[in-house]
Design a protein around this motif. Structure first.
Motif, PDB file in Angstrom:
ATOM      1  N   GLU A  53     -18.172  -9.471  -1.016  1.00 35.94           N
ATOM      2  CA  GLU A  53     -18.207  -8.197  -1.749  1.00 35.94           C
ATOM      3  C   GLU A  53     -16.897  -7.426  -1.585  1.00 35.94           C
ATOM      4  N   LEU A  54     -16.202  -7.697  -0.503  1.00 36.44           N
ATOM      5  CA  LEU A  54     -14.951  -6.988  -0.212  1.00 36.44           C
ATOM      6  C   LEU A  54     -13.748  -7.930  -0.387  1.00 36.44           C
ATOM      7  N   LEU A  55     -13.863  -9.130   0.167  1.00 32.99           N
ATOM      8  CA  LEU A  55     -12.717 -10.058   0.163  1.00 32.99           C
ATOM      9  C   LEU A  55     -12.288 -10.439  -1.255  1.00 32.99           C
ATOM     10  N   SER A  56     -13.242 -10.474  -2.185  1.00 27.10           N
ATOM     11  CA  SER A  56     -12.894 -10.910  -3.536  1.00 27.10           C
ATOM     12  C   SER A  56     -12.007  -9.891  -4.255  1.00 27.10           C
ATOM     13  N   TYR A  57     -11.824  -8.690  -3.668  1.00 30.38           N
ATOM     14  CA  TYR A  57     -10.964  -7.680  -4.291  1.00 30.38           C
ATOM     15  C   TYR A  57      -9.623  -7.510  -3.588  1.00 30.38           C
ATOM     16  N   LEU A  58      -9.376  -8.302  -2.548  1.00 31.22           N
ATOM     17  CA  LEU A  58      -8.128  -8.103  -1.797  1.00 31.22           C
ATOM     18  C   LEU A  58      -6.894  -8.320  -2.660  1.00 31.22           C
ATOM     19  N   GLU A  59      -6.999  -9.245  -3.611  1.00 27.73           N
ATOM     20  CA  GLU A  59      -5.822  -9.528  -4.458  1.00 27.73           C
ATOM     21  C   GLU A  59      -5.411  -8.292  -5.273  1.00 27.73           C
ATOM     22  N   ASN A  60      -6.352  -7.385  -5.484  1.00 27.95           N
ATOM     23  CA  ASN A  60      -6.031  -6.158  -6.245  1.00 27.95           C
ATOM     24  C   ASN A  60      -5.262  -5.135  -5.421  1.00 27.95           C
ATOM     25  N   VAL A  61      -5.216  -5.344  -4.101  1.00 21.93           N
ATOM     26  CA  VAL A  61      -4.488  -4.397  -3.241  1.00 21.93           C
ATOM     27  C   VAL A  61      -3.447  -5.154  -2.410  1.00 21.93           C
ATOM     28  N   ALA A  62      -2.868  -6.175  -3.018  1.00 22.63           N
ATOM     29  CA  ALA A  62      -1.923  -7.027  -2.290  1.00 22.63           C
ATOM     30  C   ALA A  62      -0.710  -6.242  -1.794  1.00 22.63           C
ATOM     31  N   GLU A  63      -0.239  -5.273  -2.588  1.00 20.24           N
ATOM     32  CA  GLU A  63       0.988  -4.575  -2.206  1.00 20.24           C
ATOM     33  C   GLU A  63       0.683  -3.282  -1.443  1.00 20.24           C
ATOM     34  N   GLU A  64       1.552  -2.968  -0.496  1.00 18.73           N
ATOM     35  CA  GLU A  64       1.396  -1.755   0.300  1.00 18.73           C
ATOM     36  C   GLU A  64       1.280  -0.528  -0.606  1.00 18.73           C
ATOM     37  N   GLY A  65       0.284   0.311  -0.311  1.00 13.06           N
ATOM     38  CA  GLY A  65       0.092   1.536  -1.080  1.00 13.06           C
ATOM     39  C   GLY A  65      -0.874   1.372  -2.248  1.00 13.06           C
ATOM     40  N   GLN A  66      -1.212   0.148  -2.603  1.00 11.82           N
ATOM     41  CA  GLN A  66      -2.144  -0.056  -3.719  1.00 11.82           C
ATOM     42  C   GLN A  66      -3.574   0.269  -3.292  1.00 11.82           C
ATOM     43  N   SER A  67      -4.359   0.749  -4.245  1.00  9.82           N
ATOM     44  CA  SER A  67      -5.784   0.924  -3.972  1.00  9.82           C
ATOM     45  C   SER A  67      -6.572   0.592  -5.234  1.00  9.82           C
ATOM     46  N   THR A  68      -7.852   0.354  -5.057  1.00 13.51           N
ATOM     47  CA  THR A  68      -8.702  -0.036  -6.181  1.00 13.51           C
ATOM     48  C   THR A  68     -10.124   0.424  -5.910  1.00 13.51           C
ATOM     49  N   GLU A  69     -10.904   0.599  -6.949  1.00 12.88           N
ATOM     50  CA  GLU A  69     -12.320   0.946  -6.785  1.00 12.88           C
ATOM     51  C   GLU A  69     -13.138  -0.342  -6.833  1.00 12.88           C
ATOM     52  N   ILE A  70     -14.018  -0.524  -5.875  1.00 12.50           N
ATOM     53  CA  ILE A  70     -14.878  -1.718  -5.904  1.00 12.50           C
ATOM     54  C   ILE A  70     -16.342  -1.275  -5.971  1.00 12.50           C
ATOM     55  N   PRO A  71     -17.198  -2.113  -6.562  1.00 12.55           N
ATOM     56  CA  PRO A  71     -18.614  -1.736  -6.678  1.00 12.55           C
ATOM     57  C   PRO A  71     -19.230  -1.502  -5.294  1.00 12.55           C
ATOM     58  N   ARG A  72     -20.146  -0.546  -5.201  1.00 17.26           N
ATOM     59  CA  ARG A  72     -20.808  -0.280  -3.930  1.00 17.26           C
ATOM     60  C   ARG A  72     -21.647  -1.498  -3.527  1.00 17.26           C
ATOM     61  N   PHE A  73     -21.815  -1.668  -2.245  1.00 20.45           N
ATOM     62  CA  PHE A  73     -22.621  -2.791  -1.749  1.00 20.45           C
ATOM     63  C   PHE A  73     -23.209  -2.403  -0.398  1.00 20.45           C
ATOM     64  N   ASP A  74     -23.969  -3.325   0.199  1.00 27.83           N
ATOM     65  CA  ASP A  74     -24.632  -3.021   1.462  1.00 27.83           C
ATOM     66  C   ASP A  74     -23.659  -3.240   2.629  1.00 27.83           C
ATOM     67  N   ILE A  75     -23.102  -2.128   3.132  1.00 27.77           N
ATOM     68  CA  ILE A  75     -22.109  -2.189   4.207  1.00 27.77           C
ATOM     69  C   ILE A  75     -22.718  -2.800   5.479  1.00 27.77           C
ATOM     70  N   ARG A  76     -24.014  -2.630   5.638  1.00 29.18           N
ATOM     71  CA  ARG A  76     -24.702  -3.168   6.813  1.00 29.18           C
ATOM     72  C   ARG A  76     -24.423  -4.660   6.990  1.00 29.18           C
ATOM     73  N   GLY A  77     -24.273  -5.365   5.854  1.00 30.84           N
ATOM     74  CA  GLY A  77     -24.043  -6.815   5.892  1.00 30.84           C
ATOM     75  C   GLY A  77     -22.704  -7.207   6.487  1.00 30.84           C
ATOM     76  N   LEU A  78     -21.807  -6.243   6.681  1.00 32.34           N
ATOM     77  CA  LEU A  78     -20.504  -6.556   7.281  1.00 32.34           C
ATOM     78  C   LEU A  78     -20.583  -6.569   8.810  1.00 32.34           C
ATOM     79  N   LEU A  79     -21.680  -6.033   9.343  1.00 32.13           N
ATOM     80  CA  LEU A  79     -21.856  -5.996  10.800  1.00 32.13           C
ATOM     81  C   LEU A  79     -22.788  -7.128  11.236  1.00 32.13           C
ATOM     82  N   PRO A  80     -22.785  -7.462  12.521  1.00 30.55           N
ATOM     83  CA  PRO A  80     -23.685  -8.524  12.992  1.00 30.55           C
ATOM     84  C   PRO A  80     -25.146  -8.141  12.787  1.00 30.55           C
ATOM     85  N   GLN A  81     -26.004  -9.139  12.805  1.00 34.75           N
ATOM     86  CA  GLN A  81     -27.427  -8.889  12.623  1.00 34.75           C
ATOM     87  C   GLN A  81     -28.004  -8.102  13.796  1.00 34.75           C
ATOM     88  N   LYS A  82     -27.603  -8.487  15.017  1.00 35.52           N
ATOM     89  CA  LYS A  82     -28.175  -7.854  16.202  1.00 35.52           C
ATOM     90  C   LYS A  82     -27.285  -6.701  16.667  1.00 35.52           C
TER      91      LYS A  82
END
Ligand SMILES: *[C@@H]1O[C@H](CO)[C@@H](O)[C@H](O)[C@H]1NC(C)=O
Ligand SMILES: *[C@@H]1O[C@H](CO)[C@@H](O)[C@H](O)[C@H]1NC(C)=O
Ligand SMILES: *[C@@H]1O[C@H](CO)[C@@H](O)[C@H](O)[C@H]1NC(C)=O
Length: 385
Positions: free
Chosen positions: A189-218
């Motif tokens: 959900e996040l890594l697939s947009y990295l190419e849009n911010v390849a250069e320093e200072g770039q930013s992009t809007e990405i669709p919202r998603f479940d941030i909880r999934g980026l942390l461990p289960q336990k």
């Protein structure tokens, strides 16, 4: 003000309105030099010249020596709310030249496992390269492939800029990233947009998603210590939580994280971690014991991709000894079997001694059959006692 500029650069967020953002741009326009607010991972030892806090005695990251960690039964499981983002139409992802960073709405909360409620501000990553791991914290000197930091500020303050210099004003939830065999769909959900911010200072809007999934289960097994921001201005305001369970990404996903982001002068940004800092007498606490305790029932259902590859799970057919001794407690059945075994052995030995004594006595007293021997001997003993 230069320190603040660097901090907002780090957070990549314009907390105080457009003026701060303009100043941030100003930094990029100026050549490097003393006082410019620029810093890099090549000159870590120099950070304290422009950012005095970086020379403090409670700095981060640290090496966690699991043999010296102190179990604190008061450390409750981390509990989150609002992490399945619904309040924002989209989320801002940016490359600030030091990391890739996702702004988070302050509706995301840590409401248990820390002294107060904390509000989320942003998350970012630290990584190495294909050949060299890049986590900031290390465990028993082991460095992991990468590390995620989810930065929060105490809800006792109105904003992160108020909390950022206060002791315990910030709480960072950190987890280690390792290589796994499967693609981690949550990270896609996040890594697939990295190419849009390849250069320093770039930013992009990405669709919202479940941030909880980026942390461990336990979220119940973690280390806790008082430390700092790991980048200038290194304020010693962070209450750290470092999860014991790790996150697994596929080799392809790790390559995306390691090779997509450019810093100054179009260099690929890699190895963006700070060296471990001295503990200087600080204690590292853990929410989980290293003594022999029964293991909690494993969670039901299928294991999600975010599940650690193995470090956290007990082996069911081999005894790995010291490695994760807390995971190898004896089951109740085994304990009962041992207790009854010992009781049986003691009874058998006592009976044997008894039997020999009786035999001796019987040889002296002449001919009597076996059943009588036992009966009479018992009677004799009872009378003696
Ligand atoms: C960090 O949290 C622990 C509780 O887990 C607390 O004892 C400690 O005082 C906190 N540190 C700071 C600096 O607030
Ligand atoms: C997790 O805890 C176990 C048991 O103390 C330890 O052996 C292992 O190194 C820890 N792993 C991490 C990533 O903290
Ligand atoms: C034991 O572990 C193996 C893999 O390590 C797994 O395939 C098997 O299902 C496990 N058995 C039990 C009873 O948990």
């Amino acid at each position: 003000m230069k320190h603040w500029g660097a901090f907002f650069l780090l957070l990549g967020t314009c907390f105080n309105g457009q003026s701060v953002c303009d100043e941030e741009k100003g930094h990029h326009g100026h050549p490097k030099g003393p006082g410019s607010g620029h810093w890099s991972y090549q000159d870590e030892e120099e950070w304290k010249v422009n950012f005095p806090h970086c020379g403090g005695s409670e700095q981060s990251p640290i090496n966690i020596d699991t043999g010296s960690v102190v179990f604190d039964p008061n450390l409750k499981p981390i509990r989150l709310s609002g992490y399945n983002v619904t309040s924002a139409a989209s989320l801002r992802l940016k490359n600030n030249g030091h990391t890739v960073l996702l702004d988070l709405p302050d509706s995301l909360l840590v409401f248990d496992g820390l002294p107060q409620t904390f509000r989320a501000a942003q998350l970012h990553f630290h990584w190495g390269s294909k050949d060299s791991p890049g986590s900031e914290h290390t465990v028993n000197k082991h460095r992991f492939r990468g590390e995620i930091h989810v930065v929060h500020y105490s809800a006792e303050y109105d904003s992160i800029s108020e909390a950022v210099q206060r002791r315990g004003g910030l709480a960072v939830l950190a987890a280690f990233i390792e290589e796994g065999t499967e693609e981690n769909p949550n990270y896609e959900e996040l890594l697939s947009y990295l190419e849009n911010v390849a250069e320093e200072g770039q930013s992009t809007e990405i669709p919202r998603f479940d941030i909880r999934g980026l942390l461990p289960q336990k979220l119940d097994r973690y280390y806790r210590y008082n430390g700092s921001l790991t980048t200038p201005p290194c304020f010693q305001s962070v209450n750290w939580t470092i999860f014991n369970q790790t996150i697994a990404l596929s080799e392809q996903q790790l390559a995306t994280l390691e090779d997509s982001i450019h810093s100054d002068h179009d260099h690929v940004l890699q190895m963006n971690f700070r060296q471990p800092q001295s503990l200087n007498g600080r204690l590292v606490l853990s929410s989980f014991g290293t003594s022999v305790v029964g293991r909690r029932a494993p969670p039901g259902g299928p294991v999600p991709a975010a599940e650690a590859p193995s470090s956290d799970e007990p082996s069911n057919n081999s005894d790995k000894g010291a490695q994760g001794s807390d995971e190898h407690g004896l089951s109740t059945g085994t304990m009962l079997a041992i207790i009854f075994g010992v009781m049986f052995a003691v009874t058998a030995v006592a009976f044997f001694i008894y039997f020999r004594k009786s035999q001796t006595r019987n040889r002296r007293s002449g001919s009597e059959n076996k059943s009588n021997v036992i009966y009479k001997a018992a009677t004799t003993e009872e009378n003696v006692a």
